[in-house]
Design a protein around this motif. Structure first.
Motif, short mmCIF file in Angstrom:
data_model
loop_
_atom_site.label_atom_id
_atom_site.label_comp_id
_atom_site.label_asym_id
_atom_site.label_seq_id
_atom_site.Cartn_x
_atom_site.Cartn_y
_atom_site.Cartn_z
N ALA A 144 16.55 19.20 6.80
CA ALA A 144 15.46 19.53 7.53
C ALA A 144 14.05 20.07 7.54
CB ALA A 144 16.15 21.54 7.16
N LYS A 145 13.60 19.89 5.91
CA LYS A 145 12.71 19.37 5.67
C LYS A 145 12.50 17.93 5.66
CE LYS A 145 10.01 19.35 1.29
NZ LYS A 145 9.95 19.76 -0.21
N GLU A 146 13.23 17.39 6.40
CA GLU A 146 12.67 16.11 6.68
C GLU A 146 12.51 15.80 8.39
OE1 GLU A 146 15.60 13.21 6.17
OE2 GLU A 146 15.39 12.74 4.14
N ARG A 147 12.77 16.98 8.62
CA ARG A 147 12.90 17.29 10.62
C ARG A 147 11.84 18.49 10.85
NH1 ARG A 147 17.30 14.51 8.85
NH2 ARG A 147 17.64 13.22 10.49
N LEU A 148 11.53 18.96 10.26
CA LEU A 148 10.51 20.32 10.88
C LEU A 148 9.28 20.24 9.26
CD1 LEU A 148 13.46 23.26 10.61
CD2 LEU A 148 12.26 22.18 12.32
N ALA A 149 8.36 21.30 10.39
CA ALA A 149 6.49 21.40 9.41
C ALA A 149 7.46 22.74 8.23
CB ALA A 149 6.19 22.34 10.28
N GLY A 150 6.60 21.77 7.29
CA GLY A 150 6.45 22.64 5.59
C GLY A 150 6.54 23.79 5.95
N TYR A 151 6.00 24.99 6.65
CA TYR A 151 6.58 26.20 6.69
C TYR A 151 7.94 26.61 7.72
CZ TYR A 151 3.85 26.23 11.39
OH TYR A 151 4.04 26.05 13.21
N LYS A 152 8.16 25.43 8.27
CA LYS A 152 9.33 26.10 9.38
C LYS A 152 10.99 25.96 8.49
CE LYS A 152 7.36 25.10 13.97
NZ LYS A 152 7.85 24.28 14.73
N TYR A 153 10.88 25.17 7.79
CA TYR A 153 12.03 24.35 7.35
C TYR A 153 12.69 25.49 6.53
CZ TYR A 153 10.51 23.11 2.51
OH TYR A 153 10.44 22.96 0.77
N PRO A 154 14.08 26.03 6.79
CA PRO A 154 14.92 27.16 5.84
C PRO A 154 15.17 26.57 4.34
CG PRO A 154 16.64 26.00 7.07
CD PRO A 154 14.88 25.55 7.42
#
Length: 519
Positions: free
Chosen positions: A486-496
C-alpha cells in the motif's frame, strides 16, 4: 384537495386490476397472484378498520422477506394508515422505543425462527408500550412466548376480501423509515405518498423497465429497508413484475433461485455481489444466469472497482450504481442504463431531482471537479421531515434542499463520486483521509477479498489508519507485506500503518460493513 392517484397502495391495486392472474410473488413452492395478494391486503385493511385504526395512524411491521410483508404493508396503506417497517434484528427495548416514538397504534410481527425469535422481542416491546393497543402475531410454526398474542391468520380469516381504499392526500405520510441510529437515537423519516410512489416509478427511466415485458426480481434486500422496499417490491408491483423472495441472503441459494426462476433483475449491496462471485463454481450454469440477467443494481455503499470488473466478466452485465438515503425515498441518483460505467460513480440525479455540493454553512462548494463537498438533494423524493423532530428537520432541510452527510466530488459531466461519510473521515496529522479511496486501492491486491478502513486513536497524529482485511482463501500474505504494498501506491499520509486480518467483517442486516464495530 385530495390526490389519491399517487396513494402508494395504487401500485398494487392498479396492477391487480390489469393482470389479476399474473404471479406477483414466488416464495418456496407458493405462487401468489396479483389478485390473491390484493385480496390479502384488503383483509388486513378491513381488520385495521374494525379495530379502530384511523387515517393517519401509524402501524408497525416486523417481518422478513416473506409474502406477509407485502400483504400487510399494502393493507396498512389501503386503510389510510402509515407503515412503520422495523428491522427484524431489533431487541425488545429498541422495539419499545420505535413503537413509542412513532406513536404506533397497532403492530404486526412475524414469529420468526429458533435462531431469530422476532415475535418474542416484538411481544415484549409491545407490552412495554402503552400507546400501542393491537398486536398481531404472524405465525411461522413456533411460539412467541410470554403470553398469548392474537393470531394474525385467525384475525384476517374473518375479514372480507374487498375493501374501498381510504383516500389520502399525496402529501400525507405513507411510510416512516427509521434511520440506522449510528449516532444518537434513531429518527423516523416521514415519506409522503408522492415521495414513495414517484420513486418507485423512476424504474421506467432508470432501468428501461417495460410493463409489456415484466421483470423477475430476486428479492434479497430486506424489505423493511428503503432500497429493497422501493426498488424491488414497489418497483416490481408498479410494472407488473414477479418477486422471488429470499428471507435472508445466502449466495449459493440465491444463485439457485436465479436459475430456477429465470431472474432478470438483481439488486444488492456490494457484499452481496462479492458473495455471488465467491459462490460461483463448476456446478453453477453461469452462461444461463448471464443470458437471463438484464439489470443488476447496487447501492448502500460504493462498489469496489474489482468486484465491478469481475461481475461484468462473469455475468456479462454492467452493475448500475445508485445512491440514496431513507430520507430521499431512497433513490437520488443512478448510473445511466445502457452506457459504459464510470466505475466508482453513483451516477447523475434521477429525473425530477437536483443535487449539488455544499459546505458546512450551506454555501456551494467551489473549485471545479476536484472540489469536495457534502451532497445536498432537492426534488420529489425528499422526505416531509423527521417525525416529531422539527429541530432536526430544520437542520437537515433548508429551502427544499436536504443535506445528506455524505462527501462527494462531481466531474465535468455531472457524475458524482462518493468520497465518504463526513463522520467517517479520518484526520491524520492534519490531513483529511477518506477511507473509501484506500479501500479501493487495497481491493486491487490479489490477496484481499474484502476490506474496511477505519481511523484509530494515535498519540501524535490524532488518528492512525487501520485496514481490517479478509484474505482470499489460501493466501499467505502478511500484515507487513500488505503495508509495504500500500505504501508504494498511496501518499505518505494515506497508507495504512496497521493491518489486521479477520475471517469475516461485521455486517448490518442489509449487508453494509459495520465500521463502528471495528477498532
Amino acid at each position: 384537495m385530495l390526490s389519491p392517484s399517487r396513494n402508494v397502495s395504487r401500485l398494487l391495486t392498479d396492477t391487480a386490476s390489469r393482470h389479476p392472474e399474473r404471479t406477483a410473488i414466488v416464495f418456496g413452492d407458493d405462487r401468489i397472484t396479483y389478485a390473491a395478494l390484493d385480496a390479502a391486503a384488503n383483509r388486513v385493511a378491513n381488520l385495521l378498520a374494525s379495530r379502530g385504526i384511523q387515517p393517519g395512524d401509524k402501524v408497525a411491521l416486523s417481518c422478513p422477506n416473506v409474502p406477509h410483508f407485502s400483504s400487510v404493508y399494502f393493507g396498512i396503506l389501503k386503510a389510510g394508515a402509515a407503515v412503520v417497517p422495523l428491522n427484524v434484528l431489533l431487541r425488545s427495548g429498541e422495539i419499545a422505543y420505535h413503537l413509542a416514538d412513532s406513536d404506533a397504534k397497532a403492530y404486526f410481527a412475524f414469529e420468526g425462527t429458533p435462531e431469530l425469535a422476532i415475535a418474542q422481542a416484538a411481544w415484549e416491546g409491545f407490552r412495554a408500550t402503552d400507546g400501542c393497543t393491537e398486536f398481531f402475531l404472524i405465525e411461522s410454526g413456533g411460539a412467541a412466548g410470554g403470553g398469548a398474542p392474537e393470531s394474525y391468520q385467525a384475525a384476517v380469516a374473518e375479514q372480507p376480501v374487498t375493501f374501498r381504499t381510504v383516500e389520502r392526500d399525496e402529501d400525507d405520510t405513507a411510510v416512516v423509515l427509521y434511520t440506522s441510529g449510528t449516532t444518537g437515537h434513531p429518527k423516523g423519516a416521514e415519506l409522503r405518498h408522492r415521495n414513495v410512489y414517484d420513486n418507485a416509478l423512476v424504474g421506467r427511466d432508470l432501468f428501461a423497465t417495460d410493463p409489456g415485458r415484466p421483470d423477475t426480481y430476486l428479492c434479497v434486500l430486506p424489505l423493511f429497508q428503503a432500497f429493497g422496499q422501493t426498488v424491488v417490491q414497489n418497483g416490481a408491483f408498479a410494472f407488473g413484475g414477479t418477486i422471488v423472495m429470499q428471507p435472508r441472503f445466502e449466495a449459493q441459494a440465491a444463485l439457485r433461485l436465479m436459475l430456477a426462476h429465470d431472474v432478470t433483475f438483481f439488486a444488492g449491496v456490494p457484499t452481496m455481489y462479492w458473495g455471488l462471485l465467491a459462490a460461483l463454481d463448476e456446478t453453477v450454469d453461469v452462461a444461463r444466469l448471464a443470458a437471463n440477467l438484464r439489470v443488476a443494481v447496487a447501492g448502500g455503499a460504493a462498489l469496489p472497482a474489482e468486484i465491478h470488473k469481475q461481475f461484468k466478466d462473469r455475468f456479462g452485465v454492467t452493475i448500475l450504481e445508485g445512491y440514496g438515503l431513507s430520507e430521499t425515498s431512497p433513490i437520488a441518483s443512478f448510473s445511466r442504463f445502457g452506457e459504459e460505467p464510470r466505475v466508482g460513480s453513483i451516477g447523475v440525479p434521477i429525473p425530477g431531482v437536483e443535487m449539488k455540493l455544499i459546505r458546512d454553512d450551506w454555501s456551494d462548494a467551489e473549485g471545479g471537479p476536484e472540489a469536495i463537498g457534502e451532497i445536498a438533494i432537492r426534488g420529489h423524493n425528499v422526505m416531509k421531515g423527521y417525525y416529531k423532530r422539527p429541530g432536526a428537520t430544520a437542520e437537515a432541510i433548508k429551502e427544499g434542499w436536504f443535506r445528506s452527510g455524505d462527501l462527494a466530488r462531481r466531474d465535468e459531466d455531472g457524475f458524482y463520486y462518493i468520497v465518504d461519510r463526513s463522520k467517517d473521515m479520518i484526520i491524520r496529522g492534519g490531513f483529511n483521509v477518506y477511507p473509501r479511496e484506500i479501500e479501493e486501492v487495497l481491493m486491487e491486491h490479489p490477496s484481499v477479498s474484502l476490506v474496511a478502513v477505519i481511523g484509530v486513536p494515535h498519540e501524535s497524529h490524532g488518528e492512525e489508519i487501520k485496514a481490517v482485511v479478509v484474505r482470499e482463501a489460501g493466501s499467505g500474505t502478511t500484515e507487513d507485506e500488505l503495508v509495504a504494498w500500500a505504501k508504494e501506491r498511496l501518499a505518505g499520509y494515506k497508507y495504512p500503518r496497521i493491518v489486521q486480518f479477520v475471517d469475516e467483517l461485521p455486517l448490518t442486516s442489509t449487508g453494509k460493513i459495520l465500521k463502528r464495530h471495528l477498532s
